[in-house]
Design a protein around this motif. Structure first.
Motif, PDB file in Angstrom:
ATOM      1  N   GLN A 137       0.833  -1.201   0.000  1.00 29.82           N
ATOM      2  CA  GLN A 137       0.000   0.000   0.000  1.00 29.82           C
ATOM      3  C   GLN A 137       0.869   1.253   0.000  1.00 29.82           C
ATOM      4  O   GLN A 137       0.567   2.233  -0.696  1.00 29.82           O
ATOM      5  N   LYS A 138       1.948   1.226   0.776  1.00 33.16           N
ATOM      6  CA  LYS A 138       2.853   2.371   0.839  1.00 33.16           C
ATOM      7  C   LYS A 138       3.472   2.639  -0.528  1.00 33.16           C
ATOM      8  O   LYS A 138       3.541   3.781  -0.981  1.00 33.16           O
ATOM      9  N   LYS A 139       3.905   1.576  -1.207  1.00 34.97           N
ATOM     10  CA  LYS A 139       4.458   1.727  -2.554  1.00 34.97           C
ATOM     11  C   LYS A 139       3.418   2.307  -3.501  1.00 34.97           C
ATOM     12  O   LYS A 139       3.712   3.187  -4.309  1.00 34.97           O
ATOM     13  N   LEU A 140       2.191   1.772  -3.397  1.00 32.76           N
ATOM     14  CA  LEU A 140       1.114   2.284  -4.263  1.00 32.76           C
ATOM     15  C   LEU A 140       0.866   3.765  -4.006  1.00 32.76           C
ATOM     16  O   LEU A 140       0.691   4.549  -4.953  1.00 32.76           O
ATOM     17  N   MET A 141       0.844   4.146  -2.725  1.00 33.48           N
ATOM     18  CA  MET A 141       0.589   5.555  -2.376  1.00 33.48           C
ATOM     19  C   MET A 141       1.709   6.450  -2.897  1.00 33.48           C
ATOM     20  O   MET A 141       1.445   7.534  -3.432  1.00 33.48           O
ATOM     21  N   THR A 142       2.960   6.018  -2.751  1.00 35.86           N
ATOM     22  CA  THR A 142       4.074   6.835  -3.266  1.00 35.86           C
ATOM     23  C   THR A 142       3.991   6.924  -4.785  1.00 35.86           C
ATOM     24  O   THR A 142       4.233   7.990  -5.355  1.00 35.86           O
ATOM     25  N   LYS A 143       3.631   5.826  -5.419  1.00 34.47           N
ATOM     26  CA  LYS A 143       3.494   5.838  -6.868  1.00 34.47           C
ATOM     27  C   LYS A 143       2.374   6.796  -7.296  1.00 34.47           C
ATOM     28  O   LYS A 143       2.532   7.596  -8.227  1.00 34.47           O
ATOM     29  N   LYS A 144       1.243   6.711  -6.570  1.00 31.52           N
ATOM     30  CA  LYS A 144       0.120   7.600  -6.896  1.00 31.52           C
ATOM     31  C   LYS A 144       0.486   9.055  -6.646  1.00 31.52           C
ATOM     32  O   LYS A 144       0.130   9.933  -7.422  1.00 31.52           O
ATOM     33  N   SER A 145       1.192   9.301  -5.543  1.00 31.92           N
ATOM     34  CA  SER A 145       1.563  10.691  -5.244  1.00 31.92           C
ATOM     35  C   SER A 145       2.538  11.221  -6.289  1.00 31.92           C
ATOM     36  O   SER A 145       2.454  12.385  -6.683  1.00 31.92           O
ATOM     37  N   LYS A 146       3.457  10.358  -6.755  1.00 30.91           N
ATOM     38  CA  LYS A 146       4.368  10.792  -7.812  1.00 30.91           C
ATOM     39  C   LYS A 146       3.590  11.096  -9.077  1.00 30.91           C
ATOM     40  O   LYS A 146       3.834  12.104  -9.756  1.00 30.91           O
ATOM     41  N   LEU A 147       2.649  10.211  -9.425  1.00 35.00           N
ATOM     42  CA  LEU A 147       1.819  10.442 -10.615  1.00 35.00           C
ATOM     43  C   LEU A 147       1.014  11.728 -10.459  1.00 35.00           C
ATOM     44  O   LEU A 147       0.913  12.528 -11.386  1.00 35.00           O
ATOM     45  N   ALA A 148       0.444  11.922  -9.283  1.00 34.65           N
ATOM     46  CA  ALA A 148      -0.357  13.124  -9.036  1.00 34.65           C
ATOM     47  C   ALA A 148       0.520  14.369  -9.105  1.00 34.65           C
ATOM     48  O   ALA A 148       0.123  15.383  -9.675  1.00 34.65           O
ATOM     49  N   SER A 149       1.718  14.293  -8.548  1.00 35.84           N
ATOM     50  CA  SER A 149       2.598  15.464  -8.577  1.00 35.84           C
ATOM     51  C   SER A 149       3.043  15.762 -10.000  1.00 35.84           C
ATOM     52  O   SER A 149       3.112  16.913 -10.415  1.00 35.84           O
ATOM     53  N   THR A 150       3.321  14.722 -10.789  1.00 34.06           N
ATOM     54  CA  THR A 150       3.706  14.968 -12.187  1.00 34.06           C
ATOM     55  C   THR A 150       2.514  15.512 -12.957  1.00 34.06           C
ATOM     56  O   THR A 150       2.677  16.413 -13.794  1.00 34.06           O
ATOM     57  N   GLN A 151       1.317  15.019 -12.657  1.00 36.90           N
ATOM     58  CA  GLN A 151       0.132  15.556 -13.326  1.00 36.90           C
ATOM     59  C   GLN A 151      -0.113  17.002 -12.895  1.00 36.90           C
ATOM     60  O   GLN A 151      -0.478  17.836 -13.705  1.00 36.90           O
ATOM     61  N   ASP A 152       0.088  17.278 -11.610  1.00 41.17           N
ATOM     62  CA  ASP A 152      -0.073  18.659 -11.124  1.00 41.17           C
ATOM     63  C   ASP A 152       0.921  19.581 -11.813  1.00 41.17           C
ATOM     64  O   ASP A 152       0.576  20.694 -12.224  1.00 41.17           O
ATOM     65  N   GLU A 153       2.153  19.114 -11.947  1.00 39.64           N
ATOM     66  CA  GLU A 153       3.157  19.919 -12.623  1.00 39.64           C
ATOM     67  C   GLU A 153       2.765  20.153 -14.071  1.00 39.64           C
ATOM     68  O   GLU A 153       2.899  21.259 -14.600  1.00 39.64           O
ATOM     69  N   GLU A 154       2.260  19.082 -14.699  1.00 44.13           N
ATOM     70  CA  GLU A 154       1.834  19.213 -16.093  1.00 44.13           C
ATOM     71  C   GLU A 154       0.659  20.181 -16.192  1.00 44.13           C
ATOM     72  O   GLU A 154       0.617  21.036 -17.083  1.00 44.13           O
ATOM     73  N   THR A 155      -0.299  20.044 -15.277  1.00 44.93           N
ATOM     74  CA  THR A 155      -1.452  20.959 -15.317  1.00 44.93           C
ATOM     75  C   THR A 155      -1.000  22.379 -14.994  1.00 44.93           C
ATOM     76  O   THR A 155      -1.501  23.332 -15.583  1.00 44.93           O
ATOM     77  N   GLU A 156      -0.038  22.507 -14.072  1.00 46.50           N
ATOM     78  CA  GLU A 156       0.494  23.844 -13.787  1.00 46.50           C
ATOM     79  C   GLU A 156       1.191  24.406 -15.010  1.00 46.50           C
ATOM     80  O   GLU A 156       1.046  25.579 -15.345  1.00 46.50           O
ATOM     81  N   LYS A 157       1.965  23.547 -15.684  1.00 49.46           N
ATOM     82  CA  LYS A 157       2.644  24.001 -16.903  1.00 49.46           C
ATOM     83  C   LYS A 157       1.611  24.398 -17.940  1.00 49.46           C
ATOM     84  O   LYS A 157       1.715  25.439 -18.575  1.00 49.46           O
ATOM     85  N   THR A 158       0.601  23.518 -18.086  1.00 49.81           N
ATOM     86  CA  THR A 158      -0.422  23.828 -19.088  1.00 49.81           C
ATOM     87  C   THR A 158      -1.229  25.046 -18.641  1.00 49.81           C
ATOM     88  O   THR A 158      -1.566  25.899 -19.449  1.00 49.81           O
ATOM     89  N   SER A 159      -1.516  25.130 -17.341  1.00 52.73           N
ATOM     90  CA  SER A 159      -2.278  26.292 -16.875  1.00 52.73           C
ATOM     91  C   SER A 159      -1.421  27.550 -16.951  1.00 52.73           C
ATOM     92  O   SER A 159      -1.901  28.618 -17.341  1.00 52.73           O
ATOM     93  N   SER A 160      -0.155  27.440 -16.609  1.00 50.45           N
ATOM     94  CA  SER A 160       0.711  28.618 -16.710  1.00 50.45           C
ATOM     95  C   SER A 160       0.912  28.973 -18.177  1.00 50.45           C
ATOM     96  O   SER A 160       0.923  30.143 -18.554  1.00 50.45           O
ATOM     97  N   SER A 161       1.036  27.960 -19.015  1.00 55.86           N
ATOM     98  CA  SER A 161       1.171  28.241 -20.449  1.00 55.86           C
ATOM     99  C   SER A 161      -0.142  28.802 -20.987  1.00 55.86           C
ATOM    100  O   SER A 161      -0.142  29.697 -21.836  1.00 55.86           O
ATOM    101  N   SER A 162      -1.269  28.338 -20.474  1.00 53.90           N
ATOM    102  CA  SER A 162      -2.551  28.879 -20.932  1.00 53.90           C
ATOM    103  C   SER A 162      -2.714  30.315 -20.429  1.00 53.90           C
ATOM    104  O   SER A 162      -3.249  31.164 -21.134  1.00 53.90           O
TER     105      SER A 162
END
Length: 185
Positions: A137-162
Motif C-alpha cells: 500500500q505504501k508503494k502504491l501511495m508513493t506511486k500515486k503521489s508521484k503520478l499526481a505530482s507529475t500531473q499537477d506539474e503538467e497541469t500547472e505548466k499547461t495552466s501557466s502556459s494557458s
C-alpha cells in the motif's frame, strides 16, 4: 523318473527350475546383496513385505480365580513358584498399563504441541502478510503521489502556459483594437 523325463523333455527336476549354487552370506552386507539379487531375478514377482509385529499385550486377568492362595501356614513348597509366577505376570500387566497411559499422554502432548505450533505459524504468517500488504500500500501511495505530482506539474505548466497564452492574446487584442477611437463622439 523316466516319465518325468519324457514329459518335460529334459533331465533333472520336474519343475524345470535351474538350481542355484548355495551361497552362505558371511556379512550382513553380503546377505542384503544376496536378497536383492534374488528379488531382482524376477522383477514381476511381488516382493514380500512383512507386517509390523504386533505389540505385546498381557493376558487379561481371570474373571474367576479358582486357586486362591491363602495366608495359612503349611503351604507346600511348590506354591511359592506359583505365587512368584502370578506376581510376575501381574507386575508385567501393571507395567504395560503404565506404559500405555504414558504413551497416550505423550501422544496427546504431541498433538497439542503440533496444534500450538500451527497456531503460532499462522500468527507469524498473518503478521508478515499484514506487513507485506502495508508495504505494498505504501508503494502504491508513493506511486500515486508521484503520478499526481507529475500531473499537477503538467497541469500547472499547461495552466501557466494557458495563462501566458491568454496574456499574449490580450496584448495582441490590445494592439489590434485601439483603446480610444479618434473622431468619435
Amino acid at each position: 523318473m523316466a516319465a518325468s523325463k519324457e514329459k518335460n523333455g529334459r533331465a533333472g527336476k520336474p519343475g524345470g527350475k535351474e538350481s542355484q549354487p548355495l551361497i552362505i552370506a558371511k556379512t550382513p552386507a553380503e546377505e542384503q546383496r544376496l536378497k536383492l539379487e534374488r528379488l531382482m531375478r524376477n522383477p514381476d514377482k511381488p516382493a514380500p513385505i512383512p507386517d509390523r509385529p504386533k505389540e505385546w499385550n498381557p493376558r487379561a486377568p481371570p474373571e474367576f480365580v479358582r486357586d486362591v492362595m491363602g495366608s495359612s501356614a503349611g503351604a507346600g513348597s511348590g506354591e511359592f513358584h506359583v505365587y512368584r509366577h502370578l506376581r510376575r505376570r501381574e507386575y508385567q500387566r501393571q507395567d504395560f498399563l503404565d506404559k500405555m497411559t504414558e504413551k497416550q499422554r505423550k501422544d496427546l502432548d504431541y498433538l497439542d504441541k503440533v496444534e500450538e505450533n500451527k497456531l503460532a505459524a499462522d500468527e507469524r504468517t498473518a503478521k508478515r502478510r499484514k506487513k507485506r500488504e502495508k508495504l505494498k500500500q505504501k508503494k502504491l501511495m508513493t506511486k500515486k503521489s508521484k503520478l499526481a505530482s507529475t500531473q499537477d506539474e503538467e497541469t500547472e505548466k499547461t495552466s501557466s502556459s494557458s495563462e501566458e497564452d491568454f496574456q499574449e492574446k490580450e496584448t495582441e487584442d490590445d494592439a489590434e483594437a485601439p483603446s480610444f477611437v479618434m473622431g468619435m463622439r
